[in-house]
Design a protein around this motif. Structure first.
Motif, mmCIF file in Angstrom:
data_model
loop_
_atom_site.group_PDB
_atom_site.id
_atom_site.type_symbol
_atom_site.label_atom_id
_atom_site.label_comp_id
_atom_site.label_asym_id
_atom_site.label_seq_id
_atom_site.Cartn_x
_atom_site.Cartn_y
_atom_site.Cartn_z
ATOM 1 N N VAL A 99 0.874 -1.180 0.000
ATOM 2 C CA VAL A 99 0.000 0.000 0.000
ATOM 3 C C VAL A 99 0.907 1.225 0.000
ATOM 4 O O VAL A 99 1.787 1.350 0.863
ATOM 5 N N ASP A 100 0.718 2.116 -0.945
ATOM 6 C CA ASP A 100 1.443 3.380 -0.954
ATOM 7 C C ASP A 100 0.587 4.461 -0.322
ATOM 8 O O ASP A 100 -0.637 4.481 -0.510
ATOM 9 N N HIS A 101 1.238 5.339 0.428
ATOM 10 C CA HIS A 101 0.520 6.447 1.058
ATOM 11 C C HIS A 101 0.370 7.602 0.081
ATOM 12 O O HIS A 101 1.333 7.997 -0.580
ATOM 13 N N PHE A 102 -0.840 8.123 -0.031
ATOM 14 C CA PHE A 102 -1.106 9.310 -0.844
ATOM 15 C C PHE A 102 -1.610 10.412 0.081
ATOM 16 O O PHE A 102 -2.635 10.258 0.735
ATOM 17 N N GLN A 103 -0.879 11.494 0.107
ATOM 18 C CA GLN A 103 -1.245 12.601 0.979
ATOM 19 C C GLN A 103 -2.043 13.650 0.213
ATOM 20 O O GLN A 103 -1.920 13.795 -0.996
ATOM 21 N N SER A 104 -2.887 14.374 0.940
ATOM 22 C CA SER A 104 -3.539 15.541 0.364
ATOM 23 C C SER A 104 -2.492 16.634 0.183
ATOM 24 O O SER A 104 -1.602 16.801 1.025
ATOM 25 N N VAL A 105 -2.600 17.372 -0.921
ATOM 26 C CA VAL A 105 -1.578 18.343 -1.293
ATOM 27 C C VAL A 105 -2.114 19.763 -1.086
ATOM 28 O O VAL A 105 -3.231 20.082 -1.494
ATOM 29 N N GLU A 106 -1.289 20.597 -0.451
ATOM 30 C CA GLU A 106 -1.677 21.983 -0.202
ATOM 31 C C GLU A 106 -1.974 22.690 -1.519
ATOM 32 O O GLU A 106 -1.270 22.513 -2.509
ATOM 33 N N PHE A 107 -3.041 23.480 -1.512
ATOM 34 C CA PHE A 107 -3.522 24.222 -2.679
ATOM 35 C C PHE A 107 -4.083 23.310 -3.770
ATOM 36 O O PHE A 107 -4.414 23.781 -4.855
ATOM 37 N N GLU A 108 -4.171 22.017 -3.498
ATOM 38 C CA GLU A 108 -4.715 21.096 -4.480
ATOM 39 C C GLU A 108 -6.009 20.456 -3.987
ATOM 40 O O GLU A 108 -7.059 20.653 -4.585
ATOM 41 N N ASP A 109 -5.918 19.680 -2.899
ATOM 42 C CA ASP A 109 -7.115 18.941 -2.473
ATOM 43 C C ASP A 109 -7.302 18.898 -0.964
ATOM 44 O O ASP A 109 -8.164 18.162 -0.477
ATOM 45 N N TRP A 116 -10.600 10.675 -2.637
ATOM 46 C CA TRP A 116 -9.821 10.330 -3.831
ATOM 47 C C TRP A 116 -8.464 9.747 -3.440
ATOM 48 O O TRP A 116 -7.968 8.816 -4.082
ATOM 49 N N ARG A 117 -7.839 10.298 -2.403
ATOM 50 C CA ARG A 117 -6.534 9.787 -1.958
ATOM 51 C C ARG A 117 -6.668 8.349 -1.443
ATOM 52 O O ARG A 117 -5.772 7.516 -1.659
ATOM 53 N N ASN A 118 -7.767 8.050 -0.772
ATOM 54 C CA ASN A 118 -7.968 6.681 -0.306
ATOM 55 C C ASN A 118 -8.209 5.724 -1.465
ATOM 56 O O ASN A 118 -7.778 4.567 -1.432
ATOM 57 N N ILE A 119 -8.898 6.188 -2.500
ATOM 58 C CA ILE A 119 -9.055 5.373 -3.702
ATOM 59 C C ILE A 119 -7.686 5.098 -4.327
ATOM 60 O O ILE A 119 -7.409 3.992 -4.794
ATOM 61 N N GLN A 120 -6.811 6.105 -4.329
ATOM 62 C CA GLN A 120 -5.461 5.912 -4.848
ATOM 63 C C GLN A 120 -4.702 4.874 -4.028
ATOM 64 O O GLN A 120 -3.986 4.027 -4.584
ATOM 65 N N MET A 121 -4.844 4.920 -2.701
ATOM 66 C CA MET A 121 -4.154 3.943 -1.861
ATOM 67 C C MET A 121 -4.661 2.534 -2.139
ATOM 68 O O MET A 121 -3.877 1.580 -2.244
ATOM 69 N N LEU A 122 -5.981 2.399 -2.258
ATOM 70 C CA LEU A 122 -6.555 1.091 -2.557
ATOM 71 C C LEU A 122 -6.110 0.608 -3.936
ATOM 72 O O LEU A 122 -5.772 -0.570 -4.121
ATOM 73 N N SER A 307 -12.264 10.607 5.638
ATOM 74 C CA SER A 307 -12.068 9.181 5.343
ATOM 75 C C SER A 307 -10.580 8.871 5.374
ATOM 76 O O SER A 307 -9.749 9.744 5.097
ATOM 77 N N ARG A 308 -10.278 7.629 5.715
ATOM 78 C CA ARG A 308 -8.895 7.177 5.823
ATOM 79 C C ARG A 308 -8.799 5.759 5.273
ATOM 80 O O ARG A 308 -9.794 5.197 4.832
ATOM 81 N N THR A 309 -7.612 5.182 5.315
ATOM 82 C CA THR A 309 -7.404 3.829 4.803
ATOM 83 C C THR A 309 -6.883 2.935 5.918
ATOM 84 O O THR A 309 -5.843 3.228 6.521
ATOM 85 N N ILE A 310 -7.609 1.863 6.201
ATOM 86 C CA ILE A 310 -7.164 0.886 7.200
ATOM 87 C C ILE A 310 -6.288 -0.147 6.491
ATOM 88 O O ILE A 310 -6.739 -0.834 5.571
ATOM 89 N N VAL A 311 -5.029 -0.240 6.905
ATOM 90 C CA VAL A 311 -4.084 -1.165 6.263
ATOM 91 C C VAL A 311 -3.801 -2.394 7.123
ATOM 92 O O VAL A 311 -3.014 -3.255 6.729
ATOM 93 N N GLY A 312 -4.433 -2.477 8.286
ATOM 94 C CA GLY A 312 -4.214 -3.627 9.152
ATOM 95 C C GLY A 312 -4.834 -3.407 10.514
ATOM 96 O O GLY A 312 -5.519 -2.404 10.767
ATOM 97 N N ILE A 313 -4.570 -4.344 11.404
ATOM 98 C CA ILE A 313 -5.100 -4.271 12.767
ATOM 99 C C ILE A 313 -4.142 -4.997 13.697
ATOM 100 O O ILE A 313 -3.483 -5.966 13.314
ATOM 101 N N ILE A 329 -3.851 2.638 10.487
ATOM 102 C CA ILE A 329 -4.484 3.528 9.512
ATOM 103 C C ILE A 329 -3.462 4.425 8.829
ATOM 104 O O ILE A 329 -2.548 4.956 9.473
ATOM 105 N N LEU A 330 -3.629 4.604 7.517
ATOM 106 C CA LEU A 330 -2.908 5.632 6.774
ATOM 107 C C LEU A 330 -3.892 6.752 6.471
ATOM 108 O O LEU A 330 -4.946 6.519 5.878
ATOM 109 N N ASP A 331 -3.542 7.955 6.878
ATOM 110 C CA ASP A 331 -4.436 9.111 6.765
ATOM 111 C C ASP A 331 -3.925 10.043 5.675
ATOM 112 O O ASP A 331 -2.765 10.469 5.717
#
Length: 393
Positions: A99-109, A116-122, A307-313, A329-331
């Motif tokens: 799983v790659d982490h995708f962060q929200s970008v300043e002045f972008e999203d 959308w970032r969680n969809i990218q991670m998935l 929303s966030r991405t759960i990568v394990g427990i 979680i990856l946020d």
């Protein structure tokens, strides 16, 4: 000073200016051309050399520039695995593979792009871990689309008839909009490719009332929520984008509050792709930490306003013989470099990634998960109508 080659004109530009330069190759009014590009971009022979966590997502340009997906166990997950193995106590953790982490970008999203970032991670997981998914997702090149491209693909899904009610909520248009999305948009997008995306809904029993026939129903005036959850919660069954169905499972009967959600997540990750329960074989062993890498995909985790991405427990053994769950979680709100720094130093990473059951204080949660395999032609028609499985706290 780092330089990179523009994938469109081969000009050498500063890496920090590459996104802006690449976007300048596209004109705002050329929407029809971009729509076709979203469908057929995989036919273009374009080199990609941006770091994976960077994604072009400007709402003012029509750039369909994609980041390359790394193969194997992603660096951030390798570091997380190392940290969990060195964690205090006697714990067992179950992790997704890549799983790659995708962060929200300043002045972008920032403020609207977490979905959308969680969809990218998935997506980053699916195109690396599942060959059958890689071959059909977004053109089959194993690339993770940027936000604008994902918006185009979602519009294409709507055109194909996936989640018609949800599409109508957006007037069939979402390209370039800074609009919150949720699990239904995630599911519709993946389902349009034949990916078996499912929705599960966790709702506080206090948010439900009983009608004259004895059936549970949504209260007519639920508490105010923000973000994509309120569309789901405030509509009736006849107009909702998801038709909910309750379920009773002996593994969850008698479990109260948010512990039920944690139990579901543990059950999800501890079952292999044949739905066989591996829980007995991965219980904590005295005096050591165990980290098991599962074949399960990460979870799109939605709640009020974010929303966030759960990568394990993680399951922690307590001195009194009890066990304690923590979601891993990856946020998108966190910076990738900060996460990597904390994980590499094995210091402070817990406050970014570990979330105990006691932190789950919202009244409602939703998750989108992906089953193995590709849908048949007959299934595809059924997948156009979204439904969910509901658990009541």
């Amino acid at each position: 000073m780092s330089w990179s080659s523009c994938p469109f004109c081969s000009q050498q530009v500063l890496s920090t200016e590459l996104e802006r330069h690449a976007n300048n190759h596209f004109e705002d009014e050329d929407l029809a051309k971009d729509f076709q590009l979203a469908k057929h971009y995989h036919d273009e022979d374009i080199p990609f050399d941006l770091p994976h966590h960077i994604a072009v997502s400007s709402s003012s340009t029509n750039c369909f520039y994609h980041c390359e997906a790394k193969h194997g166990f992603s660096s951030i997950m390798v570091m997380l695995k190392d940290c969990l193995e060195c964690d205090n106590g006697t714990n067992t953790s179950i992790l997704c593979g890549h799983v790659d982490h995708f962060q929200s970008v300043e002045f972008e999203d920032i403020g609207w792009g977490c979905g959308w970032r969680n969809i990218q991670m998935l997506t980053s997981h699916l195109v690396v871990q599942r060959q059958e998914a890689k071959e059909i997702l977004f053109g089959g090149d194993g690339l993770v689309p940027d936000i604008l491209s994902l918006q185009r693909w979602l519009e294409i899904a709507w055109e194909k008839g996936f989640d018609i009610a949800g599409a109508n909520d957006f007037d069939q248009k979402i390209y370039g909009k800074k609009t919150w999305i949720g699990t239904t948009e995630c599911a519709a997008l993946f389902r349009s490719f034949g990916i078996r995306a499912r929705i599960v809904d966790f709702s506080s029993a206090s948010r439900l009332s009983t009608d004259v026939s004895g059936n549970k129903k949504r209260k007519s005036t639920p508490q105010v929520t923000t973000g994509p959850m309120d569309k789901y919660l405030n509509t009736t069954a006849s107009t909702s984008t998801s038709n909910s169905k309750s379920i009773n499972d002996n593994n969850f009967l008698g479990v109260k509050g948010s512990q039920l959600l944690a139990n579901w997540v543990w059950s999800y990750f501890s079952k292999n792709n044949n739905n066989n329960d591996m829980s007995a074989s991965i219980k904590p062993k005295p005096g050591c930490n165990r980290v098991v890498v599962t074949d399960k995909a990460p979870l799109y985790f939605q709640h009020d306003g974010h929303s966030r991405t759960i990568v394990g427990i993680q399951l922690k053994s307590l001195p009194n013989g009890m066990h304690q769950h923590s979601l891993l979680i990856l946020d998108p709100a966190h910076k990738t470099k900060v996460l990597e720094s904390c994980l590499s130093k094995k210091v402070g990473w817990q406050r970014y990634i570990k979330r105990g059951v006691h932190t789950l204080k919202k009244s409602d949660y939703q998750m989108c998960y992906v089953d193995h395999g590709i849908a048949t032609e007959e299934e595809m028609e059924k997948l156009k109508i979204l439904d969910s499985t509901r658990f009541e706290f």
